[in-house]
Design a protein around this motif. Structure first.
Motif, PDB file in Angstrom:
ATOM      1  N   ILE A   1      96.773 101.038  15.440  1.00 59.32           N
ATOM      2  CA  ILE A   1      97.534 102.004  14.637  1.00 59.32           C
ATOM      3  C   ILE A   1      97.859 103.252  15.465  1.00 59.32           C
ATOM      4  CG2 ILE A   1      95.433 103.042  13.620  1.00 59.32           C
ATOM      5  CD1 ILE A   1      98.380 102.554  11.436  1.00 59.32           C
ATOM      6  N   GLU A   2      96.922 103.612  16.346  1.00 62.33           N
ATOM      7  CA  GLU A   2      97.155 104.763  17.213  1.00 62.33           C
ATOM      8  C   GLU A   2      98.311 104.479  18.174  1.00 62.33           C
ATOM      9  OE1 GLU A   2      93.509 106.099  19.056  1.00 62.33           O
ATOM     10  OE2 GLU A   2      94.654 107.456  20.358  1.00 62.33           O
ATOM     11  N   HIS A   3      98.344 103.253  18.673  1.00 66.37           N
ATOM     12  CA  HIS A   3      99.463 102.870  19.542  1.00 66.37           C
ATOM     13  C   HIS A   3     100.777 102.917  18.769  1.00 66.37           C
ATOM     14  CE1 HIS A   3      97.696 101.812  23.399  1.00 66.37           C
ATOM     15  NE2 HIS A   3      96.645 101.382  22.728  1.00 66.37           N
ATOM     16  N   ALA A   4     100.765 102.391  17.547  1.00 65.76           N
ATOM     17  CA  ALA A   4     101.994 102.357  16.739  1.00 65.76           C
ATOM     18  C   ALA A   4     102.476 103.778  16.433  1.00 65.76           C
ATOM     19  CB  ALA A   4     101.747 101.587  15.456  1.00 65.76           C
ATOM     20  N   LEU A   5     101.540 104.684  16.307  1.00 72.36           N
ATOM     21  CA  LEU A   5     101.855 106.065  15.922  1.00 72.36           C
ATOM     22  C   LEU A   5     102.253 106.926  17.123  1.00 72.36           C
ATOM     23  CD1 LEU A   5     101.570 107.234  13.057  1.00 72.36           C
ATOM     24  CD2 LEU A   5      99.422 108.283  13.803  1.00 72.36           C
TER      25      LEU A   5
ATOM     26  N   ALA B   1      97.877  94.085  21.419  1.00 71.34           N
ATOM     27  CA  ALA B   1      97.440  93.710  22.781  1.00 71.34           C
ATOM     28  C   ALA B   1      96.989  94.945  23.554  1.00 71.34           C
ATOM     29  CB  ALA B   1      98.575  93.008  23.512  1.00 71.34           C
ATOM     30  N   ALA B   2      97.752  96.028  23.431  1.00 70.85           N
ATOM     31  CA  ALA B   2      97.392  97.262  24.145  1.00 70.85           C
ATOM     32  C   ALA B   2      96.064  97.798  23.635  1.00 70.85           C
ATOM     33  CB  ALA B   2      98.496  98.306  23.971  1.00 70.85           C
ATOM     34  N   ALA B   3      95.845  97.692  22.323  1.00 68.16           N
ATOM     35  CA  ALA B   3      94.592  98.169  21.721  1.00 68.16           C
ATOM     36  C   ALA B   3      93.409  97.342  22.207  1.00 68.16           C
ATOM     37  CB  ALA B   3      94.694  98.114  20.194  1.00 68.16           C
ATOM     38  N   ASN B   4      93.603  96.032  22.324  1.00 70.06           N
ATOM     39  CA  ASN B   4      92.531  95.165  22.826  1.00 70.06           C
ATOM     40  C   ASN B   4      92.157  95.527  24.253  1.00 70.06           C
ATOM     41  OD1 ASN B   4      92.277  93.740  20.474  1.00 70.06           O
ATOM     42  ND2 ASN B   4      93.716  92.128  21.093  1.00 70.06           N
ATOM     43  N   GLU B   5      93.148  96.012  24.987  1.00 75.38           N
ATOM     44  CA  GLU B   5      92.904  96.325  26.381  1.00 75.38           C
ATOM     45  C   GLU B   5      92.223  97.676  26.574  1.00 75.38           C
ATOM     46  OE1 GLU B   5      96.126  96.000  29.563  1.00 75.38           O
ATOM     47  OE2 GLU B   5      95.834  93.984  28.735  1.00 75.38           O
TER      48      GLU B   5
ATOM     49  N   SER C   1     105.281  99.455  23.533  1.00 78.40           N
ATOM     50  CA  SER C   1     106.572  99.189  24.175  1.00 78.40           C
ATOM     51  C   SER C   1     106.490  99.193  25.695  1.00 78.40           C
ATOM     52  CB  SER C   1     107.592 100.230  23.702  1.00 78.40           C
ATOM     53  OG  SER C   1     108.782 100.106  24.412  1.00 78.40           O
ATOM     54  N   LEU C   2     105.600 100.023  26.248  1.00 73.48           N
ATOM     55  CA  LEU C   2     105.554 100.167  27.703  1.00 73.48           C
ATOM     56  C   LEU C   2     105.097  98.897  28.417  1.00 73.48           C
ATOM     57  CD1 LEU C   2     104.439 103.887  28.047  1.00 73.48           C
ATOM     58  CD2 LEU C   2     106.704 102.898  28.396  1.00 73.48           C
ATOM     59  N   ALA C   3     104.569  97.924  27.640  1.00 71.11           N
ATOM     60  CA  ALA C   3     104.209  96.633  28.242  1.00 71.11           C
ATOM     61  C   ALA C   3     105.462  95.835  28.631  1.00 71.11           C
ATOM     62  CB  ALA C   3     103.344  95.831  27.282  1.00 71.11           C
TER      63      ALA C   3
END
Ligand SMILES: [Mg+2]
Length: 308
Positions: free
Chosen positions: A239-243, A229-233, A165-167
């Protein structure tokens, strides 16, 4: 622009609302709630340099977000928003223009969600911009939905997609007020929270308040494109981002298994999918479960504000 001039400017722009027979201009506001309803009150304070950066975010979006986060909390109680009280500490230079822009962002969202702007306060400061909104709501005839009502065996569901979300989404998200009210009308919701600090942390609040824990299926977590996208970066898992990412402002709620199945089939929310992500357990803590039934503790660090 003096404070008095600003208040005059503001009063010209505030739309009359039958629920607020006495609005800005007297010592206090008078707000009329529907008969037999209870007041639901929430407040949120945002500080420039801590919660937003005016070199990257327009004051209009800051104003919008200041109201949106409060709307999300009212939604989490399955209540209806009624009236907002807006207080700002404005920097001495350029404060007037800033105030008008903040107000424009607030007014736009207030109008969309039927919120009356009923009062507030303004001050000058040598420090950063500070904005605080207090939002008054009312319960529906079905009463509020609390964090503490989850029962073992309940299905755990979320609205929308999570992470990243912070993107950008954290500034433009739609508070799930209508969705929460519709769910509350159609189903027997046992517990609900809005996802402000990340799914793991916020679902953690539900199980803390309710007792027990939750068992989640990793493949069921709805992962947003922004999380991928955040995970690729940053090389962490999507999944960690989603959690763990904060500020999704989706709803997480629990209800009986059979009702959850019906809800998933019906998908009654316009443009917003409802996903089942797991089950409330008697065993405390948050767990991943795989197809073969093995459980592994979810280790996370959510989004918490340090106080020292
Ligand atoms: Mg909340």
């Amino acid at each position: 622009m003096s404070e008095l001039e600003f208040i005059r400017w503001l009063r010209d722009r505030i739309v009359a609302d039958a629920r607020v027979p006495v609005g800005p201009g007297d010592d206090a506001a008078v707000v009329r709630l529907a008969e037999g309803r209870e007041a639901v009150v929430t407040t949120d304070l945002m500080v420039e340099g801590v919660h937003f950066d005016l070199t990257k975010t327009s004051p209009r979006l800051v104003g919008r977000k200041a109201l949106a986060v409060n709307l999300s909390d009212i939604a989490a109680m399955a209540a209806e928003p009624v009236a907002a009280f807006v207080s700002v500490a404005l920097p001495k230079n350029g404060g007037g223009e800033l105030a008008r822009e903040l107000f424009a962002g607030i007014a736009e969202l207030a109008d969309e969600f039927g919120v009356a702007i009923a009062g507030g306060d303004t001050n000058r400061t040598d420090g950063p911009l500070v904005i605080n909104i207090t939002l008054l709501g009312q319960t529906t005839q079905r009463g509020p939905v609390l964090r503490s009502g989850a029962r073992p065996g309940d299905a755990v569901l979320v609205t929308g997609e999570l992470g990243g979300s912070l993107a950008g989404r954290h500034l433009t998200f739609q508070p799930r007020v209508r969705e929460a009210l519709l769910l509350h009308e159609r189903c027997e919701l046992h517990a609900m929270i809005d996802l402000s600090d990340g799914l793991a942390t916020d679902l953690g609040h539900i199980v803390e308040e309710s007792g027990g824990g939750a068992v989640l299926r990793a493949e069921s977590i709805p992962i947003s494109e922004a999380a991928v996208a955040a995970a690729n970066e940053d090389g962490r898992g999507a999944i960690e981002h989603a959690l763990c990412d904060g500020e999704d402002f989706e709803l997480c709620f629990t209800l009986a298994e059979a009702e959850a199945k019906r809800l998933i089939d019906e998908q009654p929310l316009e443009g917003v999918a409802v996903h089942r992500i797991g089950t409330i357990s008697r065993e405390a803590g948050l767990w991943w479960e795989t197809d073969d039934g093995t459980r592994r503790k979810i280790m996370v660090k959510g989004y918490e504000h340090a106080l020292d």
